[in-house]
Design a protein around this motif. Sequence first.
Motif, PDB file in Angstrom:
ATOM      1  N   SER A  89       0.824  -1.203   0.000  1.00 20.61           N
ATOM      2  CA  SER A  89       0.000   0.000   0.000  1.00 20.61           C
ATOM      3  C   SER A  89       0.861   1.257   0.000  1.00 20.61           C
ATOM      4  O   SER A  89       0.537   2.252  -0.659  1.00 20.61           O
ATOM      5  N   HIS A  94      -3.847   2.596  -2.201  1.00 23.50           N
ATOM      6  CA  HIS A  94      -5.031   1.724  -2.167  1.00 23.50           C
ATOM      7  C   HIS A  94      -6.305   2.561  -2.275  1.00 23.50           C
ATOM      8  O   HIS A  94      -6.298   3.783  -2.029  1.00 23.50           O
ATOM      9  N   GLU A  95      -7.378   1.883  -2.638  1.00 26.18           N
ATOM     10  CA  GLU A  95      -8.701   2.510  -2.699  1.00 26.18           C
ATOM     11  C   GLU A  95      -9.431   2.284  -1.377  1.00 26.18           C
ATOM     12  O   GLU A  95      -9.113   1.364  -0.624  1.00 26.18           O
ATOM     13  N   LYS A  96     -10.401   3.125  -1.112  1.00 20.06           N
ATOM     14  CA  LYS A  96     -11.224   2.956   0.076  1.00 20.06           C
ATOM     15  C   LYS A  96     -11.906   1.592   0.042  1.00 20.06           C
ATOM     16  O   LYS A  96     -12.470   1.194  -0.967  1.00 20.06           O
ATOM     17  N   ALA A  98     -10.360  -1.301   0.208  1.00 20.78           N
ATOM     18  CA  ALA A  98      -9.548  -2.335  -0.439  1.00 20.78           C
ATOM     19  C   ALA A  98      -9.219  -3.466   0.527  1.00 20.78           C
ATOM     20  O   ALA A  98      -9.058  -4.617   0.119  1.00 20.78           O
ATOM     21  N   GLN A 105      -9.115   6.568   0.539  1.00 17.65           N
ATOM     22  CA  GLN A 105      -8.151   6.344  -0.533  1.00 17.65           C
ATOM     23  C   GLN A 105      -6.760   6.821  -0.094  1.00 17.65           C
ATOM     24  O   GLN A 105      -6.615   7.805   0.610  1.00 17.65           O
ATOM     25  N   LYS A 106      -5.739   6.077  -0.513  1.00 18.94           N
ATOM     26  CA  LYS A 106      -4.363   6.430  -0.159  1.00 18.94           C
ATOM     27  C   LYS A 106      -3.510   6.495  -1.420  1.00 18.94           C
ATOM     28  O   LYS A 106      -3.575   5.597  -2.260  1.00 18.94           O
ATOM     29  N   ARG A 145      -3.557   0.792  -8.022  1.00 26.74           N
ATOM     30  CA  ARG A 145      -3.705   0.839  -6.573  1.00 26.74           C
ATOM     31  C   ARG A 145      -4.380  -0.440  -6.097  1.00 26.74           C
ATOM     32  O   ARG A 145      -5.152  -1.055  -6.837  1.00 26.74           O
ATOM     33  N   SER A 148      -8.209  -1.583  -6.948  1.00 26.76           N
ATOM     34  CA  SER A 148      -8.640  -0.873  -8.150  1.00 26.76           C
ATOM     35  C   SER A 148      -8.100  -1.586  -9.382  1.00 26.76           C
ATOM     36  O   SER A 148      -6.987  -2.102  -9.372  1.00 26.76           O
TER      37      SER A 148
END
Length: 338
Positions: A89, A94-96, A98, A105-106, A145, A148
């Motif tokens: 990550s 990453h997505e919310k 994940a 989201q990051k 990500r 995603s």
Amino acid sequence: MEDVNTARSSEDGRPENGFDEIIGNSPALEFVLAEVERVAPTDSTVLVLGETGTGKELIARAIHNISARCGRPFVKLNCSAIPFDLLESELFGHEKGAFTGAIAQKIGRFEMADSGTLFLDEIGDLPLALQPKLLRVLQEQEFERLGSGKTHRINVRLVAATHRDLAEMVAKREFRSDLYYRLNVFPVMLPPLRERREDIPQLATHFVEVFARRMGKRIDAIPQDILDAFVSYSWPGNVRELQNLIERAVIRSDNGVLSNPLPDENPVTVAVSVNRFRDSTRALILHALQEAGWVVGGPRGAAARLGLKRTTLIAKMKKLGITERRCEGGFPTECSGL
């Protein structure tokens, strides 16, 4: 608070010199900086190798600072400092939703470094499971990500570093060979401090000035016997150890004179070590002068062979008592006295 390793910058924010952070002018260090100057203008991947504490991050920053990417992001990540389950990550984002705990989201480090430079320290500690994904990003300049399916295109220059022997790790199947060859495009080997001892007085003076300023202390002098002890010490922790011991010495200094942070050593042993260092440096310079026909400057002169400036070599020759005289046949020979 000023960072010891922060480069001085001009008014527009660009470093005045990409090497301002790097202290010293020994032949070993000058060779490294020449290699940095050679590779920095390219976008090639650089693998910085060297023992812990030799200043690998400073070299990575110098590569960025004198490249066309200067002014763009310089993003760093220590692969050994992030838990395995979070490292992917950190690299790719990453997505919310994940995974459990992914509440937002990051953005990952690769995305942060887009158009700039990503410095991956301790690349030898990158888990095997993540190595194929890193290889793909390096080859394709694209990633997804976590959570995603959307592919993101990036333009990132990678500088990696490690104190580990990656070739040996490849042989033991602890590191992927294809990733190793992709990283090892342009290796830069940093010398340990014991191989650039003539830089130690300059480094010590620099660190004394920095820490004295931070602590509001006045240090007027570093006794010669302490400098000699610094030069003869083996420095297993390299520049980082020197920096930390200087900080300790400044804390303990009360009379304007730097105290000795090293354990007591036999002064005879110290003197012998210093003399051996002087002799080896003198022999190296003499060999270069003889190979160059006692020509100091110019592209084929001794200074160029040693990776030094002409004025620096002349100063070292004077300090070591090296002058040129000519015998009756007109051939140059070395005269030990000044």
